[in-house]
Design a protein around this motif. Structure first.
Motif, PDB file in Angstrom:
ATOM      1  N   ALA A 213      -1.302   3.914  38.065  1.00  0.00           N
ATOM      2  CA  ALA A 213      -0.032   3.213  38.177  1.00  0.00           C
ATOM      3  C   ALA A 213       0.117   2.556  39.549  1.00  0.00           C
ATOM      4  CB  ALA A 213       1.120   4.191  37.946  1.00  0.00           C
ATOM      5  N   PRO A 214       0.845   1.421  39.624  1.00  0.00           N
ATOM      6  CA  PRO A 214       1.045   0.734  40.908  1.00  0.00           C
ATOM      7  C   PRO A 214       1.638   1.643  41.980  1.00  0.00           C
ATOM      8  CG  PRO A 214       1.736  -0.671  39.101  1.00  0.00           C
ATOM      9  CD  PRO A 214       1.431   0.672  38.494  1.00  0.00           C
ATOM     10  N   GLU A 215       2.531   2.544  41.577  1.00  0.00           N
ATOM     11  CA  GLU A 215       3.154   3.428  42.561  1.00  0.00           C
ATOM     12  C   GLU A 215       2.198   4.509  43.073  1.00  0.00           C
ATOM     13  OE1 GLU A 215       4.668   4.792  38.423  1.00  0.00           O
ATOM     14  OE2 GLU A 215       4.165   2.920  39.480  1.00  0.00           O
ATOM     15  N   ASP A 216       1.028   4.642  42.451  1.00  0.00           N
ATOM     16  CA  ASP A 216       0.027   5.614  42.884  1.00  0.00           C
ATOM     17  C   ASP A 216      -1.116   4.924  43.636  1.00  0.00           C
ATOM     18  OD1 ASP A 216       1.293   7.868  41.882  1.00  0.00           O
ATOM     19  OD2 ASP A 216       0.349   7.693  39.908  1.00  0.00           O
ATOM     20  N   ALA A 217      -0.770   3.957  44.464  1.00  0.00           N
ATOM     21  CA  ALA A 217      -1.790   3.192  45.198  1.00  0.00           C
ATOM     22  C   ALA A 217      -2.672   4.089  46.055  1.00  0.00           C
ATOM     23  CB  ALA A 217      -1.117   2.126  46.065  1.00  0.00           C
ATOM     24  N   ASP A 218      -2.107   5.187  46.574  1.00  0.00           N
ATOM     25  CA  ASP A 218      -2.904   6.092  47.402  1.00  0.00           C
ATOM     26  C   ASP A 218      -4.000   6.769  46.580  1.00  0.00           C
ATOM     27  OD1 ASP A 218      -0.841   7.365  45.989  1.00  0.00           O
ATOM     28  OD2 ASP A 218      -0.789   9.060  47.365  1.00  0.00           O
ATOM     29  N   LEU A 219      -3.717   7.042  45.305  1.00  0.00           N
ATOM     30  CA  LEU A 219      -4.736   7.645  44.451  1.00  0.00           C
ATOM     31  C   LEU A 219      -5.848   6.640  44.151  1.00  0.00           C
ATOM     32  CD1 LEU A 219      -2.470   9.603  41.920  1.00  0.00           C
ATOM     33  CD2 LEU A 219      -3.461  10.397  44.084  1.00  0.00           C
ATOM     34  N   ARG A 220      -5.478   5.369  44.016  1.00  0.00           N
ATOM     35  CA  ARG A 220      -6.489   4.341  43.804  1.00  0.00           C
ATOM     36  C   ARG A 220      -7.365   4.191  45.044  1.00  0.00           C
ATOM     37  NH1 ARG A 220      -3.381   0.829  42.648  1.00  0.00           N
ATOM     38  NH2 ARG A 220      -3.432   0.944  40.385  1.00  0.00           N
ATOM     39  N   GLU A 221      -6.764   4.234  46.208  1.00  0.00           N
ATOM     40  CA  GLU A 221      -7.534   4.140  47.444  1.00  0.00           C
ATOM     41  C   GLU A 221      -8.526   5.296  47.556  1.00  0.00           C
ATOM     42  OE1 GLU A 221      -4.787   3.939  50.649  1.00  0.00           O
ATOM     43  OE2 GLU A 221      -3.967   1.980  50.061  1.00  0.00           O
ATOM     44  N   LEU A 222      -8.091   6.486  47.172  1.00  0.00           N
ATOM     45  CA  LEU A 222      -8.997   7.635  47.182  1.00  0.00           C
ATOM     46  C   LEU A 222     -10.166   7.405  46.234  1.00  0.00           C
ATOM     47  CD1 LEU A 222      -9.692  10.624  47.897  1.00  0.00           C
ATOM     48  CD2 LEU A 222      -8.270  11.288  45.946  1.00  0.00           C
ATOM     49  N   ALA A 223      -9.876   6.894  45.027  1.00  0.00           N
ATOM     50  CA  ALA A 223     -10.940   6.629  44.055  1.00  0.00           C
ATOM     51  C   ALA A 223     -11.918   5.593  44.589  1.00  0.00           C
ATOM     52  CB  ALA A 223     -10.341   6.161  42.734  1.00  0.00           C
ATOM     53  N   CYS A 224     -11.410   4.554  45.244  1.00  0.00           N
ATOM     54  CA  CYS A 224     -12.288   3.524  45.806  1.00  0.00           C
ATOM     55  C   CYS A 224     -13.183   4.106  46.899  1.00  0.00           C
ATOM     56  CB  CYS A 224     -11.460   2.365  46.347  1.00  0.00           C
ATOM     57  SG  CYS A 224     -10.565   1.420  45.089  1.00  0.00           S
ATOM     58  N   ALA A 225     -12.610   4.966  47.743  1.00  0.00           N
ATOM     59  CA  ALA A 225     -13.400   5.603  48.798  1.00  0.00           C
ATOM     60  C   ALA A 225     -14.468   6.513  48.198  1.00  0.00           C
ATOM     61  CB  ALA A 225     -12.483   6.387  49.735  1.00  0.00           C
ATOM     62  N   ASN A 226     -14.107   7.278  47.155  1.00  0.00           N
ATOM     63  CA  ASN A 226     -15.074   8.155  46.506  1.00  0.00           C
ATOM     64  C   ASN A 226     -16.177   7.360  45.820  1.00  0.00           C
ATOM     65  OD1 ASN A 226     -13.755  10.478  47.305  1.00  0.00           O
ATOM     66  ND2 ASN A 226     -12.588  10.692  45.407  1.00  0.00           N
ATOM     67  N   ALA A 227     -15.794   6.226  45.197  1.00  0.00           N
ATOM     68  CA  ALA A 227     -16.796   5.380  44.544  1.00  0.00           C
ATOM     69  C   ALA A 227     -17.796   4.853  45.566  1.00  0.00           C
ATOM     70  CB  ALA A 227     -16.116   4.230  43.808  1.00  0.00           C
ATOM     71  N   ALA A 228     -17.284   4.406  46.711  1.00  0.00           N
ATOM     72  CA  ALA A 228     -18.165   3.893  47.767  1.00  0.00           C
ATOM     73  C   ALA A 228     -19.093   4.976  48.280  1.00  0.00           C
ATOM     74  CB  ALA A 228     -17.327   3.321  48.902  1.00  0.00           C
ATOM     75  N   ALA A 229     -18.560   6.187  48.459  1.00  0.00           N
ATOM     76  CA  ALA A 229     -19.393   7.302  48.919  1.00  0.00           C
ATOM     77  C   ALA A 229     -20.469   7.638  47.890  1.00  0.00           C
ATOM     78  CB  ALA A 229     -18.517   8.521  49.192  1.00  0.00           C
ATOM     79  N   GLY A 230     -20.100   7.594  46.612  1.00  0.00           N
ATOM     80  CA  GLY A 230     -21.079   7.855  45.565  1.00  0.00           C
ATOM     81  C   GLY A 230     -22.177   6.815  45.539  1.00  0.00           C
ATOM     82  N   ARG A 231     -21.811   5.541  45.710  1.00  0.00           N
ATOM     83  CA  ARG A 231     -22.807   4.477  45.727  1.00  0.00           C
ATOM     84  C   ARG A 231     -23.727   4.603  46.949  1.00  0.00           C
ATOM     85  NH1 ARG A 231     -22.890   3.441  40.639  1.00  0.00           N
ATOM     86  NH2 ARG A 231     -20.861   2.805  39.810  1.00  0.00           N
ATOM     87  N   ASP A 232     -23.155   5.003  48.079  1.00  0.00           N
ATOM     88  CA  ASP A 232     -23.973   5.221  49.272  1.00  0.00           C
ATOM     89  C   ASP A 232     -24.979   6.347  49.034  1.00  0.00           C
ATOM     90  OD1 ASP A 232     -22.714   3.206  50.659  1.00  0.00           O
ATOM     91  OD2 ASP A 232     -21.379   4.543  51.793  1.00  0.00           O
ATOM     92  N   ALA A 233     -24.519   7.426  48.396  1.00  0.00           N
ATOM     93  CA  ALA A 233     -25.415   8.548  48.106  1.00  0.00           C
ATOM     94  C   ALA A 233     -26.552   8.105  47.189  1.00  0.00           C
ATOM     95  CB  ALA A 233     -24.633   9.697  47.479  1.00  0.00           C
TER      96      ALA A 233
END
Length: 421
Positions: A213-233
């Protein structure tokens, strides 16, 4: 096994001439199912039995699927015909058995299990284990890095086709099946319905979000950071998202609960189990106070017990986890949440949808996804004990499967919905 393989071959040959809906199952997909490598039957409770089929789907070490069926029997190897069927997809650090028939797990659990509950009410309960749960000979995981969400979508389609063939043989019912899933299995359910949708009549998502949801932007940011970390791994050659933390925590909580934990030395092994399950947001804040099991807090804010699921059941869940999990699949799921890469879109889903959430899990945060589908038949239920001020103590993510009151609060409404769809 020969009789199963022969029957599948006959159905493949006849598929173009068969009446709807079996004729809509693509003949080449049925051919890809092939003859099971192994078939197993074991007793669950009363007249309910568990069937297990191992299917080869490629030449790499882990290119096989383990398909499950939990159903009432008329006699040995003769399932009682049903009109309703569901395919259940497991979540992280689990497989079909440990999530849905935990009494057959290793270690065995005293939890009754969602699949036997559904079977007892006349619902044919199927499931499939994703490839990372089945390491090849000698633990070979050399193909772990290829296990993506797209591969899992394809494997789900094969499992559904197999289930429909078997139901044609045993129930004379080739109809479509409800696809359901728990946790990331529910995210995969959404993805399959949006990307493929063959074989399914409806979907049931147990405690997850797909669109944030738009109001859960912080959760989306966390998912994006986790995705980037996974791709780096992955770029560094790491393909295994190991489940050793859960396995070790569960085993030590069972064998040496009062000893100092080697995982977190400021805790006992018992304390690690309670904290990991009751304050899961410290490691995985999928929602601000996300937890696997509803905790009971002491005066200092530490977890002193579990409110809904017994410690014995939770420790068995952890200890029975498969040792390996696909880093690529994990990164793919995070990418879906991040929403910055191409992905199956919820608007393509037109079949009925049931969302079952846990207030202390994904809960209300999963409701937004249900508004993004094109379905006209959408039902939602979030299991809760308390108001929003006590969400940290409320019904947890895993409590949907393992709580003493799960049959009444969660499984009964799910079964009622399945019987109508």
């Amino acid at each position: 096994m020969f009789r199963i393989g022969l029957a599948i071959a006959v159905l493949v040959a006849c598929a173009p001439a068969l009446a709807s809906p079996l004729a809509r199952i693509e003949a080449e997909q049925l051919a890809s199912v092939g003859t099971p490598l192994a078939v197993k039957r074991e007793h669950v409770t009363d007249d309910i039995y568990h069937y297990q089929y191992d299917i080869r789907v490629g030449s790499t070490p882990n290119a096989r699927l383990r398909i499950h069926r939990v159903v009432r029997e008329l006699s040995p190897w003769r399932p009682r015909p049903t009109r309703q069927a569901v395919m259940l997809l497991h979540g992280d650090f689990a497989n079909f058995v440990t999530n849905f028939v935990p009494s057959l797990g290793n270690p065995a659990s005293s939890a009754p299990g969602l699949a036997p509950y559904l079977a007892s009410r006349g619902i044919d309960a199927w499931g499939v284990d994703r490839r990372w749960t089945l390491p090849g000979d000698d633990g070979d995981i050399s193909d772990l890095g290829d296990m993506s969400v797209n591969q899992a979508i394809g494997d789900t389609s094969v499992a559904l086709a197999f289930a429909r063939v078997m139901r044609t043989l045993s129930d004379r019912d080739p109809g479509r099946i409800v696809l359901g899933g728990f946790s990331h299995g529910a995210q995969l359910t959404y993805a399959y319905a949006a990307a493929d949708g063959r074989h399914i009549s409806a979907i049931a998502a147990l405690d997850i979000y797909y669109d944030i949801a738009p109001e859960d932007a912080d959760l989306r940011e966390l998912a994006c950071a986790n995705a980037a970390a996974g791709r780096d791994a992955l770029a560094q050659g790491v393909t295994d998202s190991s489940n050793s933390l859960f396995i070790t925590a569960g085993q030590l909580a069972r064998s040496a609960p009062d000893e100092t934990s080697p995982l977190f030395p400021s805790y006992t092994n018992h304390g690690v189990l309670l904290t990991l399950s009751g304050m899961t947001w410290l490691l995985a804040p999928y929602t601000p106070l996300y937890h696997l099991s509803a905790p009971i807090f002491d005066a200092d804010g530490n977890v002193e017990g579990l409110r809904e699921s017994s410690e014995d059941i939770v420790s068995a869940w952890f200890a029975s986890a498969p040792p390996h999990q696909s880093m690529r699949e994990t990164a793919d799921f995070d990418d879906i949440w991040c929403g910055t890469t191409p992905r199956p879109e919820l608007a393509k889903i037109r079949v009925p949808l049931f969302y079952l959430g846990a207030a202390g899990g994904f809960g209300d945060h999963g409701l937004y996804s249900t508004t993004r589908v094109s379905s006209t038949d959408v039902t939602t239920l979030v299991v809760r004990r308390f108001g929003p001020e006590r969400v940290a103590e409320d019904f947890g993510h895993g409590d949907l499967l393992y709580a003493a009151d799960a049959p009444t609060l969660a499984w009964k409404p799910l079964a009622a919905w399945l019987l109508r769809h």
